[in-house]
Scaffold this motif. Structure first.
Motif, PDB file in Angstrom:
ATOM      1  N   GLN A  29     -34.462 -21.089 -11.373  1.00  0.00           N
ATOM      2  CA  GLN A  29     -33.867 -20.474 -12.307  1.00  0.00           C
ATOM      3  C   GLN A  29     -34.786 -19.919 -13.492  1.00  0.00           C
ATOM      4  N   ARG A  30     -35.981 -20.307 -13.301  1.00  0.00           N
ATOM      5  CA  ARG A  30     -37.780 -20.285 -14.112  1.00  0.00           C
ATOM      6  C   ARG A  30     -37.779 -19.006 -13.795  1.00  0.00           C
ATOM      7  N   GLU A  31     -37.267 -18.010 -12.585  1.00  0.00           N
ATOM      8  CA  GLU A  31     -37.883 -16.510 -12.068  1.00  0.00           C
ATOM      9  C   GLU A  31     -37.041 -16.182 -13.525  1.00  0.00           C
ATOM     10  N   LEU A  32     -36.575 -16.339 -13.919  1.00  0.00           N
ATOM     11  CA  LEU A  32     -35.524 -15.487 -14.978  1.00  0.00           C
ATOM     12  C   LEU A  32     -36.224 -15.434 -16.510  1.00  0.00           C
ATOM     13  N   LEU A  33     -37.205 -16.112 -16.256  1.00  0.00           N
ATOM     14  CA  LEU A  33     -37.594 -16.097 -17.679  1.00  0.00           C
ATOM     15  C   LEU A  33     -39.180 -15.764 -17.576  1.00  0.00           C
ATOM     16  N   LEU A  44     -31.457 -20.410 -27.255  1.00  0.00           N
ATOM     17  CA  LEU A  44     -29.871 -20.383 -27.250  1.00  0.00           C
ATOM     18  C   LEU A  44     -30.550 -20.412 -25.563  1.00  0.00           C
ATOM     19  N   ALA A  45     -31.019 -19.997 -25.235  1.00  0.00           N
ATOM     20  CA  ALA A  45     -31.697 -20.050 -23.364  1.00  0.00           C
ATOM     21  C   ALA A  45     -32.941 -20.547 -22.537  1.00  0.00           C
ATOM     22  N   ALA A  46     -33.470 -19.256 -23.632  1.00  0.00           N
ATOM     23  CA  ALA A  46     -35.770 -19.635 -22.586  1.00  0.00           C
ATOM     24  C   ALA A  46     -35.434 -20.669 -22.346  1.00  0.00           C
ATOM     25  N   VAL A  47     -35.346 -21.937 -23.538  1.00  0.00           N
ATOM     26  CA  VAL A  47     -35.990 -23.234 -23.533  1.00  0.00           C
ATOM     27  C   VAL A  47     -35.102 -24.416 -22.949  1.00  0.00           C
ATOM     28  N   PRO A  48     -34.403 -23.852 -23.156  1.00  0.00           N
ATOM     29  CA  PRO A  48     -33.023 -24.797 -22.003  1.00  0.00           C
ATOM     30  C   PRO A  48     -33.632 -24.663 -20.848  1.00  0.00           C
ATOM     31  N   ILE A  49     -33.795 -23.514 -19.758  1.00  0.00           N
ATOM     32  CA  ILE A  49     -34.043 -23.152 -18.835  1.00  0.00           C
ATOM     33  C   ILE A  49     -35.227 -23.265 -18.092  1.00  0.00           C
ATOM     34  N   ALA A  50     -36.643 -23.627 -19.163  1.00  0.00           N
ATOM     35  CA  ALA A  50     -37.914 -23.095 -19.252  1.00  0.00           C
ATOM     36  C   ALA A  50     -37.873 -25.127 -18.433  1.00  0.00           C
ATOM     37  N   ARG A  51     -37.178 -25.735 -19.504  1.00  0.00           N
ATOM     38  CA  ARG A  51     -36.969 -27.586 -19.543  1.00  0.00           C
ATOM     39  C   ARG A  51     -36.795 -27.887 -18.295  1.00  0.00           C
ATOM     40  N   HIS A  52     -35.386 -27.218 -18.064  1.00  0.00           N
ATOM     41  CA  HIS A  52     -34.556 -28.263 -17.147  1.00  0.00           C
ATOM     42  C   HIS A  52     -34.767 -27.399 -15.719  1.00  0.00           C
ATOM     43  N   LEU A  76     -43.281 -14.212 -26.561  1.00  0.00           N
ATOM     44  CA  LEU A  76     -42.637 -14.494 -26.425  1.00  0.00           C
ATOM     45  C   LEU A  76     -42.152 -15.256 -25.464  1.00  0.00           C
ATOM     46  N   GLY A  77     -43.655 -15.730 -24.634  1.00  0.00           N
ATOM     47  CA  GLY A  77     -43.613 -16.783 -23.941  1.00  0.00           C
ATOM     48  C   GLY A  77     -44.546 -17.694 -24.726  1.00  0.00           C
ATOM     49  N   ALA A  78     -45.200 -18.021 -25.998  1.00  0.00           N
ATOM     50  CA  ALA A  78     -45.542 -18.811 -26.632  1.00  0.00           C
ATOM     51  C   ALA A  78     -45.227 -19.953 -26.789  1.00  0.00           C
ATOM     52  N   VAL A  79     -43.994 -20.420 -26.874  1.00  0.00           N
ATOM     53  CA  VAL A  79     -42.915 -21.355 -26.853  1.00  0.00           C
ATOM     54  C   VAL A  79     -42.759 -22.241 -26.066  1.00  0.00           C
ATOM     55  N   LEU A  80     -42.766 -21.515 -24.683  1.00  0.00           N
ATOM     56  CA  LEU A  80     -42.343 -21.924 -24.320  1.00  0.00           C
ATOM     57  C   LEU A  80     -43.565 -22.648 -22.531  1.00  0.00           C
ATOM     58  N   GLU A 119     -41.731 -11.132 -20.226  1.00  0.00           N
ATOM     59  CA  GLU A 119     -42.608  -9.271 -20.287  1.00  0.00           C
ATOM     60  C   GLU A 119     -41.820  -8.512 -21.557  1.00  0.00           C
ATOM     61  N   GLY A 120     -40.963  -8.650 -22.400  1.00  0.00           N
ATOM     62  CA  GLY A 120     -39.769  -7.921 -23.183  1.00  0.00           C
ATOM     63  C   GLY A 120     -38.862  -7.043 -22.078  1.00  0.00           C
ATOM     64  N   GLU A 121     -39.226  -7.606 -21.069  1.00  0.00           N
ATOM     65  CA  GLU A 121     -38.008  -6.292 -20.036  1.00  0.00           C
ATOM     66  C   GLU A 121     -36.481  -6.720 -19.942  1.00  0.00           C
ATOM     67  N   THR A 122     -36.360  -7.995 -20.456  1.00  0.00           N
ATOM     68  CA  THR A 122     -34.490  -8.290 -20.820  1.00  0.00           C
ATOM     69  C   THR A 122     -34.204  -9.045 -22.044  1.00  0.00           C
ATOM     70  N   VAL A 123     -33.298  -9.860 -22.202  1.00  0.00           N
ATOM     71  CA  VAL A 123     -32.828 -10.390 -22.923  1.00  0.00           C
ATOM     72  C   VAL A 123     -31.526 -11.637 -22.529  1.00  0.00           C
ATOM     73  N   LEU A 124     -31.488 -12.901 -22.935  1.00  0.00           N
ATOM     74  CA  LEU A 124     -30.878 -13.867 -22.281  1.00  0.00           C
ATOM     75  C   LEU A 124     -30.467 -14.450 -23.527  1.00  0.00           C
ATOM     76  N   THR A 125     -29.442 -15.182 -23.718  1.00  0.00           N
ATOM     77  CA  THR A 125     -28.516 -15.323 -24.112  1.00  0.00           C
ATOM     78  C   THR A 125     -27.587 -16.914 -24.240  1.00  0.00           C
ATOM     79  N   GLY A 126     -27.061 -17.650 -25.319  1.00  0.00           N
ATOM     80  CA  GLY A 126     -26.743 -18.936 -24.642  1.00  0.00           C
ATOM     81  C   GLY A 126     -24.912 -19.006 -25.289  1.00  0.00           C
ATOM     82  N   ALA A 127     -24.264 -19.472 -25.281  1.00  0.00           N
ATOM     83  CA  ALA A 127     -22.741 -19.508 -26.109  1.00  0.00           C
ATOM     84  C   ALA A 127     -23.006 -20.923 -26.825  1.00  0.00           C
ATOM     85  N   TYR A 128     -23.147 -21.013 -27.821  1.00  0.00           N
ATOM     86  CA  TYR A 128     -23.258 -22.913 -28.618  1.00  0.00           C
ATOM     87  C   TYR A 128     -22.133 -22.404 -29.405  1.00  0.00           C
TER      88      TYR A 128
END
Length: 370
Positions: free
Chosen positions: A106-110, A93-101, A53-57, A115-124
């Protein structure tokens, strides 16, 4: 262009393929569908423990820095196994934009996501053509924060997410992306072709503080990342889906007999399998070209991703119909795994906007270049 993966991304591919082959085995998928859960929590945890889950960030956000190409690798394996996990919603929809911007806060959400404890999403998506933010979703300044109004559609895992990324046009016609808690919006279930929950998200006077604006600016950069990763992720999923459907169909026609001959010996069957392969390869080429350009920040990224979108919505959906046809009646049987691939392929096409809209979008991009 070299389409071969480098060593880190080959390792990512092998790890994801092996893990998902075990976790998303046929009997596991059948048990999950009987349970009615929004996603397979055990598989989600396994992905996190494997570091996927963190590999692409990026490394500074706690990831391994494998970027858009790594995202495509991971999502193709998810699609090939039709694993019911919120990887697309959470990462593309969420982690990549948060990590970049995102800001440091805000990055504390990542961390919990990795760790697989939460889910994020985006309204595309919202009402109208995909990939656009209309004036219908517009925030109003309110003190040091904003009041959000508008409607977004077909948001995956809206109820399950800890935050929903909401793009909206701010004063001065800029586009900002806001991090909104699901409890603050009205969530209505919408039809879904798969077990993945999709929802209509309505914002009616939702007040957010200044820390909710991703990166603290509304210059459109966060939205550009979100819309591009949304498309790149969806076409990567579709690429994996048609790969899995083709493999299943090939095995079927090599063993199923008719008139004392296996189906693969009939010329009409081999021609149709060839058509499926061509559709798959055309999408694969566009996907790898698109995500590479996304990683490099190339000027023609949107055009190539639009080509991939059209292939995912048009030829690949037609190829999935062919796979069903070659299976005969069993292709429609919900006790046989092909139906999952068909449903996933259709859902990717719906999220991307369909063949006609994606072709129109591609035409507009080319006219802008002319």
């Amino acid at each position: 262009m070299d389409f071969n993966l480098d060593e880190p991304r080959r390792e990512l591919q092998g790890l994801a393929a092996g893990l998902l082959a075990r976790e998303a085995a046929r009997e596991r998928l059948e048990a999950f569908e009987r349970g009615g859960a929004p996603y397979d929590a055990a598989t989600w945890t396994a992905l996190a423990r494997a570091g996927l889950l963190g590999a692409v960030l990026p490394e500074e956000a706690g990831g391994a820095g494998l970027g858009p190409v790594g995202l495509a690798v991971l999502l193709r394996e998810v699609g090939a196994t039709v694993a019911p996990v919120p990887v697309y919603a959470s990462l593309a929809l969420a982690a990549v934009p948060i990590a970049r911007h995102g800001t440091a806060g805000q990055r504390e959400l990542l961390g919990p996501l990795i760790e697989g404890e939460t889910v994020l999403t985006g309204a595309y998506r919202e009402l109208g053509p995909p990939g656009r933010v209309t004036a219908a979703a517009r925030p109003r300044p309110d003190g040091d924060g904003f009041v959000l109004d508008g409607v977004k559609t077909f948001v995956p895992y809206a109820r399950e997410a800890s935050r929903i990324l909401i793009p909206a046009r701010v004063e001065g016609d800029g586009i900002g992306v806001f991090l909104v808690e699901p409890a603050a919006v009205t969530i209505t279930r919408q039809p879904s072709a798969t077990t993945e929950p999709l929802s209509r998200v309505a914002l009616d006077g939702v007040r957010v503080g200044p820390d909710a604006l991703l990166g603290g600016t509304a210059d459109g950069a966060a939205w550009d990342t979100l819309r591009r990763t949304a498309v790149a992720g969806a076409v990567s999923l579709a690429s994996g889906v048609i790969e899995g459907a083709l493999e299943l169909t090939k095995e079927y026609v090599k063993t199923r007999e008719q008139f004392d001959r296996v189906l693969a010996q009939f010329q009409a069957v081999t021609m149709q399998i060839g058509d499926v392969y061509i559709a798959k390869r055309a999408l694969d080429v566009a996907v790898w070209a698109g995500v590479w350009r996304l990683a490099e920040g190339a000027a023609d990224t949107d055009e190539v991703l639009a080509v991939a979108s059209f292939n995912a919505c048009g030829p690949v959906v037609e190829a999935l119909y062919t796979c069903q046809h070659l299976h005969g009646g069993i292709g429609l049987d919900v006790t046989y795994p092909l139906h999952r691939y068909f449903a996933w392929g259709k859902q990717c096409a719906h999220l991307l906007g369909g063949a006609d809209d994606t072709l129109d979008a591609l035409g507009e991009l080319y006219l802008q270049e002319a």
